[in-house]
Design a protein around this motif. Sequence first.
Motif, PDB file in Angstrom:
ATOM      1  N   MET A   1      31.064  -0.052 -12.438  1.00  0.00           N
ATOM      2  CA  MET A   1      31.041  -1.104 -13.449  1.00  0.00           C
ATOM      3  C   MET A   1      30.303  -2.309 -12.877  1.00  0.00           C
ATOM      4  N   SER A   2      29.340  -2.813 -13.591  1.00  0.00           N
ATOM      5  CA  SER A   2      28.605  -3.974 -13.081  1.00  0.00           C
ATOM      6  C   SER A   2      29.187  -5.254 -13.660  1.00  0.00           C
ATOM      7  N   GLU A   3      29.209  -6.244 -12.814  1.00  0.00           N
ATOM      8  CA  GLU A   3      29.732  -7.548 -13.210  1.00  0.00           C
ATOM      9  C   GLU A   3      28.632  -8.394 -13.809  1.00  0.00           C
ATOM     10  N   GLY A   4      28.953  -9.079 -14.898  1.00  0.00           N
ATOM     11  CA  GLY A   4      28.014 -10.056 -15.423  1.00  0.00           C
ATOM     12  C   GLY A   4      28.007 -11.278 -14.513  1.00  0.00           C
ATOM     13  N   ARG A   5      26.858 -11.859 -14.327  1.00  0.00           N
ATOM     14  CA  ARG A   5      26.722 -13.025 -13.451  1.00  0.00           C
ATOM     15  C   ARG A   5      26.668 -14.292 -14.285  1.00  0.00           C
ATOM     16  N   TRP A   6      27.253 -15.333 -13.775  1.00  0.00           N
ATOM     17  CA  TRP A   6      27.109 -16.666 -14.336  1.00  0.00           C
ATOM     18  C   TRP A   6      25.904 -17.293 -13.638  1.00  0.00           C
ATOM     19  N   ARG A   7      24.988 -17.875 -14.405  1.00  0.00           N
ATOM     20  CA  ARG A   7      23.799 -18.477 -13.822  1.00  0.00           C
ATOM     21  C   ARG A   7      23.731 -19.962 -14.175  1.00  0.00           C
ATOM     22  N   VAL A   8      23.473 -20.762 -13.161  1.00  0.00           N
ATOM     23  CA  VAL A   8      23.315 -22.197 -13.381  1.00  0.00           C
ATOM     24  C   VAL A   8      21.882 -22.437 -13.846  1.00  0.00           C
ATOM     25  N   GLU A   9      21.732 -22.959 -15.043  1.00  0.00           N
ATOM     26  CA  GLU A   9      20.410 -23.262 -15.608  1.00  0.00           C
ATOM     27  C   GLU A   9      19.921 -24.628 -15.146  1.00  0.00           C
ATOM     28  N   SER A  10      20.840 -25.584 -15.060  1.00  0.00           N
ATOM     29  CA  SER A  10      20.501 -26.919 -14.563  1.00  0.00           C
ATOM     30  C   SER A  10      21.783 -27.572 -14.063  1.00  0.00           C
ATOM     31  N   ALA A  11      21.611 -28.511 -13.136  1.00  0.00           N
ATOM     32  CA  ALA A  11      22.763 -29.227 -12.584  1.00  0.00           C
ATOM     33  C   ALA A  11      22.324 -30.617 -12.150  1.00  0.00           C
ATOM     34  N   SER A  12      23.184 -31.604 -12.385  1.00  0.00           N
ATOM     35  CA  SER A  12      22.894 -32.961 -11.927  1.00  0.00           C
ATOM     36  C   SER A  12      24.200 -33.679 -11.611  1.00  0.00           C
ATOM     37  N   ALA A  13      24.133 -34.544 -10.597  1.00  0.00           N
ATOM     38  CA  ALA A  13      25.308 -35.317 -10.195  1.00  0.00           C
ATOM     39  C   ALA A  13      25.544 -36.435 -11.210  1.00  0.00           C
ATOM     40  N   VAL A  14      26.785 -36.575 -11.651  1.00  0.00           N
ATOM     41  CA  VAL A  14      27.135 -37.679 -12.551  1.00  0.00           C
ATOM     42  C   VAL A  14      27.922 -38.754 -11.817  1.00  0.00           C
ATOM     43  N   LEU A  15      28.416 -38.432 -10.611  1.00  0.00           N
ATOM     44  CA  LEU A  15      29.113 -39.390  -9.765  1.00  0.00           C
ATOM     45  C   LEU A  15      28.995 -38.916  -8.325  1.00  0.00           C
ATOM     46  N   GLU A  16      28.671 -39.834  -7.409  1.00  0.00           N
ATOM     47  CA  GLU A  16      28.589 -39.484  -5.991  1.00  0.00           C
ATOM     48  C   GLU A  16      29.380 -40.478  -5.167  1.00  0.00           C
ATOM     49  N   THR A  17      30.198 -39.947  -4.248  1.00  0.00           N
ATOM     50  CA  THR A  17      30.918 -40.764  -3.285  1.00  0.00           C
ATOM     51  C   THR A  17      30.593 -40.200  -1.902  1.00  0.00           C
ATOM     52  N   ARG A  18      31.110 -40.830  -0.863  1.00  0.00           N
ATOM     53  CA  ARG A  18      30.838 -40.294   0.473  1.00  0.00           C
ATOM     54  C   ARG A  18      31.638 -39.026   0.746  1.00  0.00           C
ATOM     55  N   PHE A  19      32.653 -38.726  -0.082  1.00  0.00           N
ATOM     56  CA  PHE A  19      33.494 -37.553   0.135  1.00  0.00           C
ATOM     57  C   PHE A  19      33.153 -36.368  -0.770  1.00  0.00           C
ATOM     58  N   PHE A  20      32.673 -36.654  -1.976  1.00  0.00           N
ATOM     59  CA  PHE A  20      32.387 -35.590  -2.944  1.00  0.00           C
ATOM     60  C   PHE A  20      31.440 -36.110  -4.013  1.00  0.00           C
ATOM     61  N   ARG A  21      31.004 -35.179  -4.858  1.00  0.00           N
ATOM     62  CA  ARG A  21      30.241 -35.581  -6.027  1.00  0.00           C
ATOM     63  C   ARG A  21      30.693 -34.747  -7.223  1.00  0.00           C
ATOM     64  N   VAL A  22      30.618 -35.333  -8.398  1.00  0.00           N
ATOM     65  CA  VAL A  22      30.925 -34.631  -9.634  1.00  0.00           C
ATOM     66  C   VAL A  22      29.593 -34.171 -10.216  1.00  0.00           C
ATOM     67  N   VAL A  23      29.525 -32.883 -10.523  1.00  0.00           N
ATOM     68  CA  VAL A  23      28.283 -32.275 -10.999  1.00  0.00           C
ATOM     69  C   VAL A  23      28.471 -31.745 -12.415  1.00  0.00           C
ATOM     70  N   ARG A  24      27.519 -32.067 -13.281  1.00  0.00           N
ATOM     71  CA  ARG A  24      27.498 -31.485 -14.627  1.00  0.00           C
ATOM     72  C   ARG A  24      26.458 -30.376 -14.602  1.00  0.00           C
ATOM     73  N   SER A  25      26.887 -29.182 -14.972  1.00  0.00           N
ATOM     74  CA  SER A  25      25.999 -28.020 -14.946  1.00  0.00           C
ATOM     75  C   SER A  25      25.929 -27.361 -16.311  1.00  0.00           C
ATOM     76  N   ALA A  26      24.737 -26.911 -16.657  1.00  0.00           N
ATOM     77  CA  ALA A  26      24.549 -26.043 -17.822  1.00  0.00           C
ATOM     78  C   ALA A  26      24.563 -24.621 -17.256  1.00  0.00           C
ATOM     79  N   VAL A  27      25.522 -23.821 -17.707  1.00  0.00           N
ATOM     80  CA  VAL A  27      25.739 -22.500 -17.123  1.00  0.00           C
ATOM     81  C   VAL A  27      25.574 -21.427 -18.196  1.00  0.00           C
ATOM     82  N   ARG A  28      24.811 -20.398 -17.855  1.00  0.00           N
ATOM     83  CA  ARG A  28      24.634 -19.247 -18.736  1.00  0.00           C
ATOM     84  C   ARG A  28      25.707 -18.229 -18.373  1.00  0.00           C
ATOM     85  N   ARG A  29      26.588 -17.941 -19.336  1.00  0.00           N
ATOM     86  CA  ARG A  29      27.687 -17.001 -19.094  1.00  0.00           C
ATOM     87  C   ARG A  29      27.217 -15.562 -19.282  1.00  0.00           C
ATOM     88  N   PRO A  30      28.021 -14.588 -18.841  1.00  0.00           N
ATOM     89  CA  PRO A  30      27.605 -13.178 -18.930  1.00  0.00           C
ATOM     90  C   PRO A  30      27.233 -12.715 -20.340  1.00  0.00           C
TER      91      PRO A  30
END
Length: 158
Positions: A1-30
Amino acid sequence: MSEGRWRVESASAVLETRFFRVVRSAVRRPDGSLADYHTVDHPRPAVAVILRDGDRVALIRQQRFIVDRSVWALPSGGVDERESIEEAARRELVEETGYEARTVRHLLSYYPSYGVSNQVFHCYLAEGATSARAHDTNEVVAVAWFDLAAVRAMIASG
């Protein structure tokens, strides 16, 4: 059985700190549909340490404003730049418990919130505790030793 892959079409940071960043991604589902996701990107790993002495483990009491609770927890924290993961485990142990360990060994690595974050935790077992200094009172309210039955009961009761 083959697994469908999730693919990131685009991604950009909406908030950045020295510890982490919040990323908004457009993702293509299986199924081919496109969905927006917000995730937390942690550029550095984290560690957690189980300090064991025979059938006892040391836990730290912390007040966590995020959940408005005081909790018993394993000593843990982020890995600093130019620091190995084991060095971080040893440093966090001393900072949060005041104890150094004779031996520290890697047990497992896991993603605690892989639905929203890529943060990886490396869990270590530390043994041979010796008192090194006082714990950091800005991070930790108390340090106490619990037998395994008490820890199991604490886990079972939430």
